[in-house]
Design a protein around this motif. Structure first.
Motif, mmCIF file in Angstrom:
data_model
loop_
_atom_site.group_PDB
_atom_site.id
_atom_site.type_symbol
_atom_site.label_atom_id
_atom_site.label_comp_id
_atom_site.label_asym_id
_atom_site.label_seq_id
_atom_site.Cartn_x
_atom_site.Cartn_y
_atom_site.Cartn_z
ATOM 1 N N UNK A 78 0.826 -1.199 0.000
ATOM 2 C CA UNK A 78 0.000 0.000 0.000
ATOM 3 C C UNK A 78 0.862 1.252 0.000
ATOM 4 N N UNK A 79 0.236 2.353 -0.427
ATOM 5 C CA UNK A 79 0.884 3.666 -0.445
ATOM 6 C C UNK A 79 2.197 3.603 -1.223
ATOM 7 N N UNK A 80 2.099 3.148 -2.454
ATOM 8 C CA UNK A 80 3.272 2.966 -3.303
ATOM 9 C C UNK A 80 3.399 4.102 -4.319
ATOM 10 N N UNK A 81 4.618 4.392 -4.720
ATOM 11 C CA UNK A 81 4.866 5.421 -5.725
ATOM 12 C C UNK A 81 6.305 5.317 -6.196
ATOM 13 N N UNK A 82 6.564 5.860 -7.380
ATOM 14 C CA UNK A 82 7.919 5.971 -7.892
ATOM 15 C C UNK A 82 8.536 7.269 -7.380
ATOM 16 N N UNK A 83 9.806 7.219 -7.052
ATOM 17 C CA UNK A 83 10.519 8.396 -6.556
ATOM 18 C C UNK A 83 10.489 9.508 -7.600
ATOM 19 N N UNK A 84 10.086 10.696 -7.180
ATOM 20 C CA UNK A 84 10.014 11.815 -8.123
ATOM 21 C C UNK A 84 11.233 12.719 -8.057
ATOM 22 N N UNK A 89 12.835 5.155 -8.514
ATOM 23 C CA UNK A 89 12.718 3.906 -7.751
ATOM 24 C C UNK A 89 11.318 3.784 -7.165
ATOM 25 N N UNK A 90 10.720 2.607 -7.330
ATOM 26 C CA UNK A 90 9.382 2.333 -6.838
ATOM 27 C C UNK A 90 9.470 1.814 -5.410
#
Length: 325
Positions: A78-84, A89-90
């Motif tokens: 949960x609460x996942x995202x790719x580094x901006x 990095x995911x």
């Protein structure tokens, strides 16, 4: 000459086709109000899966064909995202597998995470499965066999945890997000690391490792799920191999679960909608258990209580040994 060659070839092809064992279908469904990224990990020596991770939007389902004799675990991130910040990095706040991508690629879940564990075509020609909170919990999850058959002394039925434990999680076990809201709930082993909580060292046997107040928090809310390492008697379920597919649902609703269970002819005991036997408020006597038996049914209970109460009515049976992955 050609006729003589065709005969052994046809026999070989026939024998090979007879040896093929059908794959088992796992259908993963997201009933949460947010995206879940399932992670899938094969045990050492098990055949690989066609995927080790993907995204499931709210209301979305995906079928995964699992090879015969597969063993491993499945969980929700949960609460996942790719580094901006440039790396791309995911990463996930809960259930993180460390791969840096949506596919877990052989990485396991960082606790606390709710786990579904499977051994297909195991001892006695049976599938063994459970839902484990031994490493803590991050979201509700259930496993429901579809069309399975139970062997002698076995139970082929629904198991899991219907309750979102992130809110009522005791303060010393709670994992919070950036906004201060609970996003996961640690096990006592994860929180304290003591041998008596981790069933290690001098506490590494069923006789010496006993349930703690923390493990009782999980067990009271989710009586069919594993709450500590030796919680075998009520928490492993078995279907005859090759007779069932498996529905794995994140954040199941009572209505959807009841429908899933009723479609299976092997559900033990059925699933009542409400049985008000649990109180979130505790007994008011200083008890350390956030979930306690209520002295009388409450008709003004919140929705979460209905989930916990329904989970409390699931029958407990004597299964086999816990899966060792």
């Amino acid at each position: 000459m050609a006729i003589h060659l065709m005969l052994p070839i046809s026999i070989l092809l026939s024998s090979l086709s007879g040896a093929v064992v059908s794959a088992t279908t796992f259908t993963l469904t997201n009933s949460c109000g947010y995206t879940v990224w399932p992670g899938l990990l094969s045990s050492a020596g098990s055949p690989p899966l066609p995927t080790t991770g993907f995204a499931l939007a709210p209301g979305e389902s995906r079928a995964v064909d699992v090879p015969a004799a597969w063993s491993g675990r499945i969980w929700g991130r949960t609460l996942c995202a790719a580094d901006d910040q440039g790396s791309g990095r995911f990463a996930c706040a809960t259930g993180e597998c460390g791969s840096g991508t949506v596919e877990c690629a052989g990485g396991g879940a960082a606790p606390p995470t709710t786990l579904a564990e499977f051994t297909l075509d195991g001892a006695g020609g049976n599938d063994f499965y459970d839902v484990s909170l031994v490493d803590g919990s991050n979201l509700p999850m259930v496993v429901v066999p579809q069309g399975g058959a139970a062997g002698a002394g076995a139970t082929c039925g629904a198991t899991g945890c219907l309750v979102d434990l992130n809110g009522p999680c005791p303060a010393d076990l709670r994992v919070v997000g950036s906004d201060g809201a609970g996003i996961a709930c640690k096990s006592a082993c994860g929180a304290y690391g003591r041998p008596q909580d981790c069933c290690s060292g001098d506490y590494s046997t069923p006789a010496t490792c006993q349930p703690s107040a923390s493990s009782q928090f999980f067990k009271n809310a989710c009586p069919r799920a594993y709450s500590y390492a030796y919680d075998d008697a009520t928490s492993t379920f078995t279907c005859t191999s090759g007779t069932a597919s498996y529905l794995i649902t994140f954040c199941p609703s009572i209505s959807s679960l009841k429908s899933s269970v009723s479609s299976s002819s092997t559900n033990p005991g059925g699933l009542p909608l409400v049985n008000d036997t649990v109180s979130f408020a505790g007994r008011g006597d200083g008890s350390s258990y956030p979930y306690a038996y209520a002295s009388a049914p409450s008709r003004s209970a919140p929705c979460d209580l209905a989930l916990a109460a329904a989970a409390f009515t699931w029958l407990c049976v004597a299964p086999h040994r816990r899966l060792r992955l």
